[in-house]
Design a protein around this motif. Sequence first.
Motif, PDB file in Angstrom:
ATOM      1  N   SER A 249       0.840  -1.188   0.000  1.00  0.00           N
ATOM      2  CA  SER A 249       0.000   0.000   0.000  1.00  0.00           C
ATOM      3  C   SER A 249       0.878   1.242   0.000  1.00  0.00           C
ATOM      4  O   SER A 249       2.107   1.164   0.066  1.00  0.00           O
ATOM      5  N   GLU A 250       0.236   2.405  -0.032  1.00  0.00           N
ATOM      6  CA  GLU A 250       0.969   3.665   0.025  1.00  0.00           C
ATOM      7  C   GLU A 250       1.460   3.978   1.432  1.00  0.00           C
ATOM      8  O   GLU A 250       2.125   4.982   1.662  1.00  0.00           O
TER       9      GLU A 250
ATOM     10  N   LEU B  23      -3.901  -2.802  -7.725  1.00  0.00           N
ATOM     11  CA  LEU B  23      -3.399  -1.468  -7.427  1.00  0.00           C
ATOM     12  C   LEU B  23      -2.753  -0.823  -8.644  1.00  0.00           C
ATOM     13  O   LEU B  23      -1.999  -1.468  -9.379  1.00  0.00           O
TER      14      LEU B  23
ATOM     15  N   ALA C 227      -0.408   3.535  -5.761  1.00  0.00           N
ATOM     16  CA  ALA C 227      -0.418   2.907  -4.444  1.00  0.00           C
ATOM     17  C   ALA C 227       0.940   2.368  -4.020  1.00  0.00           C
ATOM     18  O   ALA C 227       1.346   2.528  -2.886  1.00  0.00           O
TER      19      ALA C 227
END
Length: 444
Positions: A224-225, A267, A271
Amino acid sequence: MSNRSTKKASIVVAMAAILLVTLIVLLTQPGSTMRKQSNNIQLEPSEKATLKQLQEQGIKYFIDNQLPNGLVLDRQANMGTPTFNGWISTSATGMGFMAIAIASSPDHHMLTHAQAVARIRKGIQTSLKLHSDHGLMPHFLDATTMKPIGQDNISTIDSGWLIAGALLSAEYLDDDGLRALADKLYQRVDWAYWGTQTPDGIQLAMGADATGKKLPVQYDRYDSEAAVLYMLAFGADNGTNIPAENWFKLSLKPGVVAGIQVTNYDLGLFAFQFGGSLIDYNRLPLHGMPDLNREHNKAALANFAACREASKQYKTFERYWGLSAGDGPPDAPGGADVYRVYAPQEIDGTAHITASLASIEQVPELVLGNIKAAEAETQLKAHGRYGYSNINVDKNWVSHDVVGIDIGAAVMALENELYKQRMRTVWHKTAVMQRALRRLKAVK
């Protein structure tokens, strides 16, 4: 289309297919990663000059769009007359701190050291006065009233990038006054409060609504980010840190994109690119988790491959690639551009060239190909004052604006590529990352 144009397009697609097969072969060799491969590639002087020009255009975004109070606008027109849309972004501000610090380096000479320190000092001082909850701040603010805008009244990820930007820029500039201010911003966060106990360990909530109620969703994935956000939470020394063992309990969402097995198939570029610009994943213990360098490289490659696969339906992807959260064409003629969460499963013929720049270390050949296609474009001019607008050939459209966090991601990645992983080197010097790394390595 003329026979000559048709032949030229066929050659481009064929060359891209050959390159894609070559990259897949390289990537699937035991122990290999595309980052290692990219570091062995000697860029031509003209290519380095092009990348530096694009980076400095991106840096200029933050110089131009930093308000007198030190905070940074969320977006700005890339073509035509600059506008003032009145939205401040805390994450763009944090990336702006980094970009302003970079601007003062001898490699760029865009600001003096003193000017950079003064700009960042003002921004941190203003940040300390913003609306906050347990130390974290909103995503968007009204530039006139300084009141929160949008649903995420408090945003953990955007606050995280603001804090990370303050800490890194102070280290980059080696300024003790900035270090003290940045540490004050960091120390007031109650990380334990923002952690939510789940069956898979403690995970960071995404934020809180206007009533102060925590949002019922958490950052639960490796790619994820939020990787940098977790490092901030693990490295806290104010008694509220989240135990580092929770890093190894995060999840994956494996799947196949254009024939390539990836850990987070759903994603876009937005992301997974951000964390790797600061964190050297080679220095993190694995404990059974995937090699994140390798997965980020595969994700960039799969993003390219998904675009080429979609070229049968969209002309855009015969020349360009890049699926990322960002602006797309209006829903109706004459309407405003629409922000969408583009990913390999969400495609409408829009390519995000600037977002692809943040993959320069992973797939440099493909990024340079995107740049060359944009510069050779004869009908849709995507290169504006701050770099590349998004483009959709099928709809004869380029985006009006560029978005600060996209520009920031590109600036960080280009700094790493052009100057020997400088952003990661500086980030790993910060006290917070050193503590986080020690705690991660101590996990049994």
